[in-house]
Scaffold this motif. Structure first.
Motif, short mmCIF file in Angstrom:
data_model
loop_
_atom_site.label_atom_id
_atom_site.label_comp_id
_atom_site.label_asym_id
_atom_site.label_seq_id
_atom_site.Cartn_x
_atom_site.Cartn_y
_atom_site.Cartn_z
N LEU A 115 0.78 -1.04 0.10
CA LEU A 115 0.08 0.02 -0.03
C LEU A 115 0.81 1.20 -0.01
N VAL A 116 1.87 1.20 0.85
CA VAL A 116 2.72 2.43 0.74
C VAL A 116 3.45 2.59 -0.37
N ALA A 117 3.95 1.57 -1.29
CA ALA A 117 4.65 1.58 -2.44
C ALA A 117 3.90 2.16 -3.50
N ALA A 118 2.37 1.60 -3.35
CA ALA A 118 1.48 1.97 -4.40
C ALA A 118 1.11 3.43 -4.33
N HIS A 119 0.83 4.01 -3.09
CA HIS A 119 0.58 5.26 -2.89
C HIS A 119 1.79 6.31 -3.11
N VAL A 120 2.90 5.92 -2.61
CA VAL A 120 4.23 6.80 -2.87
C VAL A 120 4.41 6.85 -4.49
N GLN A 121 4.26 5.60 -5.18
CA GLN A 121 4.61 5.86 -6.68
C GLN A 121 3.43 6.91 -7.27
N GLN A 122 2.13 6.90 -6.83
CA GLN A 122 1.13 7.97 -7.48
C GLN A 122 1.35 9.21 -7.05
N ALA A 123 1.72 9.52 -5.67
CA ALA A 123 1.92 10.94 -5.35
C ALA A 123 3.35 11.36 -5.99
N ALA A 124 4.31 10.61 -6.30
CA ALA A 124 5.44 11.09 -6.64
C ALA A 124 5.06 11.51 -8.05
N ALA A 125 4.38 10.62 -8.93
CA ALA A 125 3.97 11.18 -10.24
C ALA A 125 3.39 12.74 -10.07
N ALA A 126 2.39 12.80 -9.06
CA ALA A 126 1.60 13.87 -8.96
C ALA A 126 2.65 15.04 -8.80
N HIS A 127 3.43 14.93 -7.69
CA HIS A 127 4.82 15.95 -7.49
C HIS A 127 5.40 16.12 -8.74
N GLN A 128 5.92 15.19 -9.47
CA GLN A 128 6.51 15.41 -10.48
C GLN A 128 5.85 16.24 -11.46
N ALA A 129 4.32 16.07 -11.72
CA ALA A 129 3.87 16.78 -12.55
C ALA A 129 3.66 18.30 -12.20
N ALA A 130 3.48 18.18 -10.85
CA ALA A 130 3.43 19.91 -10.25
C ALA A 130 4.70 20.57 -10.00
N GLY A 131 5.79 19.69 -10.54
CA GLY A 131 7.35 20.60 -10.51
C GLY A 131 7.66 20.64 -9.05
N ASN A 132 7.36 19.57 -8.26
CA ASN A 132 7.77 19.73 -6.72
C ASN A 132 8.89 18.89 -6.67
N ALA A 133 10.12 19.23 -6.84
CA ALA A 133 11.38 18.30 -6.68
C ALA A 133 11.73 17.91 -5.13
N GLY A 134 12.16 16.56 -5.03
CA GLY A 134 12.44 16.46 -3.58
C GLY A 134 11.37 15.44 -2.64
N TRP A 135 10.14 15.63 -3.18
CA TRP A 135 8.91 15.05 -2.35
C TRP A 135 9.14 13.53 -2.12
N THR A 136 9.57 12.88 -2.91
CA THR A 136 10.03 11.52 -2.86
C THR A 136 10.83 10.87 -1.91
N GLN A 137 12.01 11.68 -1.90
CA GLN A 137 13.19 11.43 -1.06
C GLN A 137 12.71 11.82 0.33
N SER A 138 12.00 12.90 0.45
CA SER A 138 11.25 13.20 1.79
C SER A 138 10.51 12.37 2.40
N ALA A 139 9.71 11.60 1.47
CA ALA A 139 8.72 10.93 2.02
C ALA A 139 9.23 9.53 2.43
N VAL A 140 10.30 8.99 1.82
CA VAL A 140 11.14 7.83 2.07
C VAL A 140 11.83 8.13 3.54
N GLN A 141 12.51 9.14 3.60
CA GLN A 141 12.99 9.63 4.79
C GLN A 141 12.02 9.59 5.97
N GLU A 142 10.98 10.01 5.88
CA GLU A 142 9.99 10.06 6.98
C GLU A 142 9.71 8.64 7.19
N LEU A 143 9.40 7.99 6.05
CA LEU A 143 8.96 6.26 6.42
C LEU A 143 10.38 5.81 7.36
N MET A 144 11.52 5.92 6.78
CA MET A 144 12.79 5.46 7.73
C MET A 144 12.53 5.57 9.14
#
Length: 202
Positions: free
Chosen positions: A149-178
Motif C-alpha cells: 500500500l505504501v509503495a503504490a501510494h508513494v508511486q502515485q504521489a511522486a508522479a503527482a508531485h513530478q507533474a506539479a514540479g515539486n522536486a524532492g518530495w519522494t526523497q522526503s517521503a522515504v526519509q519520513e518512512l525510515m
C-alpha cells in the motif's frame, strides 16, 4: 483547466477510520490500489487510500463457475447487464475543511450513498504536500498490506508531485518512512523492498 476526476462509486458503509464504496464491475483501470480518493463531508472532503478492491459473488456466478465452459456472451451479459458488485475499501487518512488540509481522522463519517471520487493530480499533490502526518494511518494497521500500500501510494504521489514540479518530495517521503519505522526493522525492510520494486527508490 482543472483535471476531470473519476467517479469511483457510491458509499455503502463507513466509520471515521474508513469507508466502503460500491460500484458496478467495469474494465476501467480505476480505482487503483493505493489511489487517493475523496468523499463529501458537508461542503468539505474526507480523503482516503484504496486498500482493497473485491468482487462480491452471487448465486448465478457460483453456478456459472461450475460449468465446464462459460460462453463469452454469458460473461459479457453478466458484467454489463446484471449488477455485479465491486467493493472498494478505503482507509481514511485526513480531511479538508475551509481550504485547510488536516491529516487527523475526520470529525464524522461520510453518509451512505455519497459519491466517492478519485482525486485529481493537483489534489494528490496538495494533500501529500501538506506534510507526512497521514502516513501513521497506513502504518498502524497490521491487517493492511502495508508495504504494498505504501509503495503504490508513494508511486502515485511522486508522479503527482513530478507533474506539479515539486522536486524532492519522494526523497522526503522515504526519509519520513525510515524515521517512522526505525524501531520496526522487519516492516521497514518490507516497505523499502516494495518501494524498490515500484521503482520509487534505487
Amino acid at each position: 483547466m482543472a483535471e476531470r476526476t473519476y467517479e469511483v462509486g457510491y458509499l455503502l458503509r463507513s466509520n471515521i477510520s474508513g469507508f466502503v464504496a460500491g460500484s458496478p464491475v467495469t474494465d476501467q483501470e480505476t480505482p487503483r490500489f493505493g489511489g487517493l480518493v475523496k468523499a463529501p463531508l458537508g461542503q468539505n472532503s474526507i480523503y482516503g487510500l484504496v486498500y482493497d478492491i473485491s468482487i462480491v459473488d452471487d448465486g448465478l456466478v457460483r453456478q456459472l463457475v461450475t460449468a465446464p465452459r462459460v460462453d463469452p456472451t454469458v460473461i459479457a451479459d453478466n458484467r454489463t447487464n446484471r449488477t455485479v458488485p465491486l467493493e472498494i475499501s478505503v482507509l481514511a487518512v485526513g480531511y479538508g475543511q475551509g481550504g485547510t488540509i488536516s491529516h487527523l481522522l475526520p470529525p464524522r463519517a461520510p453518509l451512505s450513498l455519497e459519491l466517492i471520487e478519485e482525486c485529481a493530480t493537483e489534489e494528490i499533490a496538495a494533500f501529500t504536500g501538506a506534510g507526512f502526518g497521514y502516513l501513521r494511518h497506513l502504518l498502524r494497521d497490521s491487517d493492511l498490506p502495508v508495504s504494498e500500500l505504501v509503495a503504490a501510494h508513494v508511486q502515485q504521489a511522486a508522479a503527482a508531485h513530478q507533474a506539479a514540479g515539486n522536486a524532492g518530495w519522494t526523497q522526503s517521503a522515504v526519509q519520513e518512512l525510515m524515521t517512522l519505522l526505525r524501531d520496526d526493522y522487519a516492516v521497514l525492510m518490507e516497505v523499502l523492498g516494495a518501494l524498490g520494486d515500484a521503482a520509487v527508490v534505487d
